[in-house]
Design a protein around this motif. Structure first.
Motif, PDB file in Angstrom:
ATOM      1  N   ASP A  19      17.233   4.674   0.350  1.00 55.27           N
ATOM      2  CA  ASP A  19      16.823   5.447  -0.676  1.00 55.27           C
ATOM      3  C   ASP A  19      15.743   4.820  -1.088  1.00 55.27           C
ATOM      4  N   SER A  20      15.531   2.837  -1.186  1.00 54.71           N
ATOM      5  CA  SER A  20      14.754   1.977  -0.758  1.00 54.71           C
ATOM      6  C   SER A  20      13.855   1.564  -0.579  1.00 54.71           C
TER       7      SER A  20
ATOM      8  N   HIS B  22      10.040   6.497   0.820  1.00 55.37           N
ATOM      9  CA  HIS B  22       8.807   7.101  -0.528  1.00 55.37           C
ATOM     10  C   HIS B  22       7.938   7.445   0.282  1.00 55.37           C
TER      11      HIS B  22
ATOM     12  N   LYS C 210       9.363  11.068   0.081  1.00 51.81           N
ATOM     13  CA  LYS C 210       9.137  11.249  -0.438  1.00 51.81           C
ATOM     14  C   LYS C 210       8.297  12.502  -1.956  1.00 51.81           C
TER      15      LYS C 210
ATOM     16  N   ASP D  87      10.395  -2.679  -5.388  1.00 54.52           N
ATOM     17  CA  ASP D  87       9.410  -1.501  -5.717  1.00 54.52           C
ATOM     18  C   ASP D  87       8.721  -1.194  -4.632  1.00 54.52           C
TER      19      ASP D  87
ATOM     20  N   VAL E 106       7.379   1.890  -3.731  1.00 52.56           N
ATOM     21  CA  VAL E 106       6.262   2.324  -3.761  1.00 52.56           C
ATOM     22  C   VAL E 106       4.605   2.582  -3.894  1.00 52.56           C
TER      23      VAL E 106
ATOM     24  N   ALA F  93       4.104   3.585  -0.243  1.00 51.67           N
ATOM     25  CA  ALA F  93       3.947   4.795   0.198  1.00 51.67           C
ATOM     26  C   ALA F  93       3.479   5.012  -0.487  1.00 51.67           C
ATOM     27  N   LYS F  94       2.859   5.299  -1.151  1.00 51.71           N
ATOM     28  CA  LYS F  94       1.256   5.439  -1.293  1.00 51.71           C
ATOM     29  C   LYS F  94      -0.274   5.475  -0.913  1.00 51.71           C
TER      30      LYS F  94
END
Length: 252
Positions: free
Chosen positions: A16-17, A22, A25, A217, A219, A222-223
């Motif tokens: 999940d890291s 991500h 998600k 991090d 994220v 992923a963005k």
């Protein structure tokens, strides 16, 4: 929402890291329907991690080095979605021998090339029957323009991966499919843990990146992937977007 109504295939969810987790998600939060892939001994791990997503997605078996898996991918995906709008390639593997440049054998190197570079083309071709309306293929790389410490033949495989993206962009562009990569800074993922001496990246990145960098991090990367999977880059293909805090633009 950014990915409203999109149907996406996401590979590489092991923790999940991870960046792939991500991406899945964020994609769900932005309105997408997601299908995950995994295989072998990691299949149950992926199924467990999938339950931590906002909506538990189906997980189908896919080893990108197994032609049988690739040949049947569209049919098996068809049990869950009627089309694909996007694919995330978050796959890489190299035997330990590949992390010693001078001593790595061709067997080590060929394994790394197959799993980490050729697989982009393989996955794109396997997904193509469900991408008749066009879409986006996004892959994850680690800037291959440099000879990094400890990365060795995996770095060479990433250079091949980046070249594969350009050729895939050339051949799939007429079908309305965009092919782009995100070059992320070092993230503490399963792949990173398999690289001996990976802390050599971690220790210097934050101090040299003008925006700073958090190895825990995933994220930001992923963005960027989610944005490239959306319709907001309709005329961008064959590109590498750096999400590394600006590290790539700095001199020594």
């Amino acid at each position: 929402m950014l990915l409203e109504g999109k149907k996406l295939l996401v590979t590489g969810v092991l923790m999940d890291s991870s960046i792939a987790f991500h991406v899945a998600k964020i994609a769900q939060e932005q309105g997408a329907e997601v299908v995950l892939t995994s295989f072998g001994r990691t299949f149950k791990i992926t199924q467990t991690i999938a339950k931590r997503l906002p909506t538990t997605p189906p997980v189908i078996e896919l080893d990108v080095t197994d032609q049988g898996h690739l040949d049947s991918l569209a049919e098996r995906l068809g049990e869950h979605v009627d089309r694909l709008d996007g694919v995330l390639h978050s796959i890489g593997f190299a035997p330990q021998g590949a992390f010693n440049f001078m001593e790595g054998t061709f067997e080590d190197v060929s394994t790394a090339m197959h799993a980490s570079a050729y697989s982009l083309k393989s996955l794109g071709a396997a997904a193509l029957p469900l991408m008749g309306e066009g879409g986006s293929i996004v892959g994850l790389t680690f800037d291959a323009q440099f000879a990094w410490p400890v990365y060795d033949w995996m770095g060479v495989a990433k250079a091949a991966f980046e070249a594969t993206n350009r050729y895939l962009a050339r051949d799939l562009g007429p079908k309305g499919i965009r092919c782009n990569l995100v070059s992320a800074g070092p993230i503490r993922t399963t792949a990173a843990k398999s690289i001996p001496g990976f802390e050599a990246f971690e220790n210097s990145w934050d101090t040299r990146a003008p925006l700073g960098w958090d190895v825990n991090d995933a994220v930001p990367a992923a963005k960027a992937c989610a944005a490239l999977l959306s319709d907001w880059f309709p005329a961008t293909t064959g590109e590498i977007v750096h999400v590394d805090g600006g590290f790539h633009a700095m001199g020594q």
